[in-house]
Design a protein around this motif. Sequence first.
Motif, PDB file in Angstrom:
ATOM      1  N   GLY A  37     -38.790 -48.833 -58.262  1.00 21.42           N
ATOM      2  CA  GLY A  37     -39.545 -49.721 -57.387  1.00 21.42           C
ATOM      3  C   GLY A  37     -39.276 -49.376 -55.936  1.00 21.42           C
ATOM      4  O   GLY A  37     -39.499 -48.251 -55.504  1.00 21.42           O
ATOM      5  N   MET A  38     -38.770 -50.334 -55.176  1.00 22.02           N
ATOM      6  CA  MET A  38     -38.469 -50.135 -53.756  1.00 22.02           C
ATOM      7  C   MET A  38     -37.033 -49.657 -53.535  1.00 22.02           C
ATOM      8  O   MET A  38     -36.600 -49.483 -52.413  1.00 22.02           O
ATOM      9  CB  MET A  38     -38.691 -51.441 -52.988  1.00 22.02           C
ATOM     10  CG  MET A  38     -40.113 -51.976 -53.086  1.00 22.02           C
ATOM     11  SD  MET A  38     -41.322 -50.886 -52.346  1.00 22.02           S
ATOM     12  CE  MET A  38     -41.013 -51.189 -50.639  1.00 22.02           C
ATOM     13  N   PHE A  39     -36.284 -49.459 -54.621  1.00 21.90           N
ATOM     14  CA  PHE A  39     -34.883 -49.047 -54.541  1.00 21.90           C
ATOM     15  C   PHE A  39     -34.724 -47.573 -54.883  1.00 21.90           C
ATOM     16  O   PHE A  39     -35.459 -47.032 -55.702  1.00 21.90           O
ATOM     17  CB  PHE A  39     -34.022 -49.883 -55.495  1.00 21.90           C
ATOM     18  CG  PHE A  39     -33.814 -51.287 -55.023  1.00 21.90           C
ATOM     19  CD1 PHE A  39     -32.642 -51.651 -54.393  1.00 21.90           C
ATOM     20  CD2 PHE A  39     -34.798 -52.244 -55.198  1.00 21.90           C
ATOM     21  CE1 PHE A  39     -32.445 -52.949 -53.949  1.00 21.90           C
ATOM     22  CE2 PHE A  39     -34.616 -53.547 -54.752  1.00 21.90           C
ATOM     23  CZ  PHE A  39     -33.433 -53.897 -54.125  1.00 21.90           C
ATOM     24  N   VAL A  40     -33.736 -46.947 -54.249  1.00 23.83           N
ATOM     25  CA  VAL A  40     -33.372 -45.567 -54.567  1.00 23.83           C
ATOM     26  C   VAL A  40     -31.898 -45.537 -54.949  1.00 23.83           C
ATOM     27  O   VAL A  40     -31.100 -46.330 -54.459  1.00 23.83           O
ATOM     28  CB  VAL A  40     -33.620 -44.609 -53.379  1.00 23.83           C
ATOM     29  CG1 VAL A  40     -35.102 -44.472 -53.094  1.00 23.83           C
ATOM     30  CG2 VAL A  40     -32.885 -45.029 -52.126  1.00 23.83           C
ATOM     31  N   THR A  41     -31.551 -44.636 -55.849  1.00 24.26           N
ATOM     32  CA  THR A  41     -30.152 -44.371 -56.155  1.00 24.26           C
ATOM     33  C   THR A  41     -29.820 -43.059 -55.467  1.00 24.26           C
ATOM     34  O   THR A  41     -30.554 -42.075 -55.614  1.00 24.26           O
ATOM     35  CB  THR A  41     -29.911 -44.255 -57.671  1.00 24.26           C
ATOM     36  OG1 THR A  41     -30.313 -45.484 -58.291  1.00 24.26           O
ATOM     37  CG2 THR A  41     -28.445 -43.999 -57.980  1.00 24.26           C
ATOM     38  N   ILE A  42     -28.741 -43.079 -54.686  1.00 27.98           N
ATOM     39  CA  ILE A  42     -28.372 -41.907 -53.911  1.00 27.98           C
ATOM     40  C   ILE A  42     -26.994 -41.400 -54.335  1.00 27.98           C
ATOM     41  O   ILE A  42     -26.138 -42.177 -54.741  1.00 27.98           O
ATOM     42  CB  ILE A  42     -28.411 -42.179 -52.392  1.00 27.98           C
ATOM     43  CG1 ILE A  42     -27.536 -43.377 -51.998  1.00 27.98           C
ATOM     44  CG2 ILE A  42     -29.849 -42.389 -51.930  1.00 27.98           C
ATOM     45  CD1 ILE A  42     -27.478 -43.658 -50.504  1.00 27.98           C
ATOM     46  N   LEU A  43     -26.824 -40.083 -54.242  1.00 27.68           N
ATOM     47  CA  LEU A  43     -25.573 -39.404 -54.577  1.00 27.68           C
ATOM     48  C   LEU A  43     -25.033 -38.770 -53.303  1.00 27.68           C
ATOM     49  O   LEU A  43     -25.703 -37.932 -52.692  1.00 27.68           O
ATOM     50  CB  LEU A  43     -25.838 -38.329 -55.635  1.00 27.68           C
ATOM     51  CG  LEU A  43     -24.682 -37.423 -56.034  1.00 27.68           C
ATOM     52  CD1 LEU A  43     -23.597 -38.233 -56.749  1.00 27.68           C
ATOM     53  CD2 LEU A  43     -25.188 -36.316 -56.943  1.00 27.68           C
ATOM     54  N   GLY A  44     -23.855 -39.203 -52.874  1.00 33.97           N
ATOM     55  CA  GLY A  44     -23.263 -38.724 -51.627  1.00 33.97           C
ATOM     56  C   GLY A  44     -22.907 -37.252 -51.681  1.00 33.97           C
ATOM     57  O   GLY A  44     -22.396 -36.754 -52.679  1.00 33.97           O
ATOM     58  N   ILE A  45     -23.201 -36.542 -50.579  1.00 30.06           N
ATOM     59  CA  ILE A  45     -22.900 -35.116 -50.482  1.00 30.06           C
ATOM     60  C   ILE A  45     -22.191 -34.812 -49.165  1.00 30.06           C
ATOM     61  O   ILE A  45     -22.278 -35.580 -48.209  1.00 30.06           O
ATOM     62  CB  ILE A  45     -24.162 -34.237 -50.602  1.00 30.06           C
ATOM     63  CG1 ILE A  45     -25.178 -34.584 -49.500  1.00 30.06           C
ATOM     64  CG2 ILE A  45     -24.776 -34.346 -51.986  1.00 30.06           C
ATOM     65  CD1 ILE A  45     -26.394 -33.668 -49.444  1.00 30.06           C
ATOM     66  N   GLY A  46     -21.517 -33.693 -49.133  1.00 32.23           N
ATOM     67  CA  GLY A  46     -20.861 -33.214 -47.918  1.00 32.23           C
ATOM     68  C   GLY A  46     -21.075 -31.719 -47.788  1.00 32.23           C
ATOM     69  O   GLY A  46     -21.619 -31.078 -48.676  1.00 32.23           O
ATOM     70  N   THR A  47     -20.644 -31.173 -46.663  1.00 35.82           N
ATOM     71  CA  THR A  47     -20.738 -29.734 -46.426  1.00 35.82           C
ATOM     72  C   THR A  47     -19.376 -29.222 -45.990  1.00 35.82           C
ATOM     73  O   THR A  47     -18.755 -29.792 -45.090  1.00 35.82           O
ATOM     74  CB  THR A  47     -21.777 -29.421 -45.332  1.00 35.82           C
ATOM     75  OG1 THR A  47     -23.037 -29.957 -45.727  1.00 35.82           O
ATOM     76  CG2 THR A  47     -21.914 -27.929 -45.102  1.00 35.82           C
TER      77      THR A  47
END
Length: 80
Positions: A37-47
């Motif tokens: 819907g209006m929600f996203v699931t995000i996975l944290g990343i780094g460099t």
Amino acid sequence: MTTLEAAYSNDPKVVARIGDVVMGPGDVRAIVIAIDGMFVTILGIGTSKDTGETFVLPSRWTDKCPADRCYYLEKQTLSL
């Protein structure tokens, strides 16, 4: 009847898509891995500063939040 799509805070015209790179709540750079819907699931990343390689943050940091709390980041190439 109009279906609302998840959109980001900095550009409501950009519809959320899996694989987008965003700045999530708490200033965490992340990849969108799911949309509900209006929600996203995000996975944290780094460099890595040493190699320039992108990696998933320890403990597989994830968050489910409204897309409009995320800031869409344009595609970019890192040069270290």
